[in-house]
Design an enzyme around this catalytic site. Structure first.
Site, mmCIF file in Angstrom:
data_model
loop_
_atom_site.group_PDB
_atom_site.id
_atom_site.type_symbol
_atom_site.label_atom_id
_atom_site.label_comp_id
_atom_site.label_asym_id
_atom_site.label_seq_id
_atom_site.Cartn_x
_atom_site.Cartn_y
_atom_site.Cartn_z
ATOM 1 N N CYS A 242 0.825 -1.210 0.000
ATOM 2 C CA CYS A 242 0.000 0.000 0.000
ATOM 3 C C CYS A 242 0.857 1.257 0.000
ATOM 4 C CB CYS A 242 -0.913 0.013 1.226
ATOM 5 S SG CYS A 242 -2.169 -1.271 1.214
ATOM 6 N N PHE A 243 2.098 1.114 0.491
ATOM 7 C CA PHE A 243 2.991 2.274 0.576
ATOM 8 C C PHE A 243 4.218 2.127 -0.332
ATOM 9 C CE2 PHE A 243 0.830 1.720 4.668
ATOM 10 C CZ PHE A 243 0.185 2.938 4.787
#
Length: 209
Positions: free
Chosen positions: A176-177
């Site tokens: 997600c990052f």
């Protein structure tokens, strides 16, 4: 077989086709022209009609729907300005990973210079498939957006210091990052070995039996 008619061979001139939208079965004729099922010569025509039906007539509705949707996204006047390769890149993304672009658009958090150097040595030594697997492991993406690493959605590709026993822990990713956590490794060889284990066997997720 060569002397038997299509009727004797039980080769019907229609098919029951499932509508992909309504899931209902519809009798789909191979042709609207009457055929002489008593004659063996119709077998060649049957095969031609069968191939046309399977490859063109049946998928025609789905293909028309795809084309209509495609034309909504890419207007005719835009498509004529793009080459096939450029259009493929817009739809699928960049498949070639440029190492310089990757390095330029990478952020670092609490990671030593030695670990940075070892990591880029590893990436440089990887073949194209392993680099692609590394990208997928760290970001969840198999291809880059048009423009390369600078246009990764959400966050820059980021290397962070991970935890774990020296040389015994695998890298971890937060897709997600776009983040890759590297545990402490004593050498380039140790980091490369653990990276390859992670990206080759963990890029699709782990399955427990």
């Amino acid at each position: 077989v060569s002397t038997q008619s299509t009727g004797e061979l039980c080769l019907p001139y229609f098919e029951d086709i499932e509508d992909p939208f309504t899931k209902k079965l519809t009798e789909f004729p191979l042709t609207s022209i009457p055929l002489h099922e008593d004659f063996a010569t119709d077998k060649k025509r049957y095969l031609v009609l069968k191939a046309k039906n399977t490859l063109y007539d049946i998928p025609k509705r789905e293909l028309e729907a795809m084309r209509a949707g495609f034309n909504k996204i890419f207007p005719q006047n835009l498509k004529c300005l793009l080459t096939a390769r450029e259009l493929g890149t817009l739809i699928c993304g960049e498949s070639t990973l440029n190492l310089m672009d990757w390095q330029t658009n990478t952020a670092y958090r609490q990671i030593s210079q030695e670990a940075k150097t070892q990591f880029w040595r590893c990436v440089q030594s990887f073949n194209a498939e392993d680099r692609q697997s590394l990208l997928h492991f760290a970001t969840g993406m198999s291809f880059l957006p048009p423009g390369g690493f600078a246009y990764l959605p959400g966050h820059k590709f980021t290397l962070v210091a991970g935890c774990g026993e020296v040389d015994e822990s695998l890298p971890r990713a937060s897709t997600c990052f776009n983040q890759l956590a590297l545990p402490p490794y004593s050498s380039f060889e140790s980091m490369k070995k653990n990276l390859l284990i992670a990206i080759r066997y963990g890029s699709q997720g782990f399955v427990f039996g």
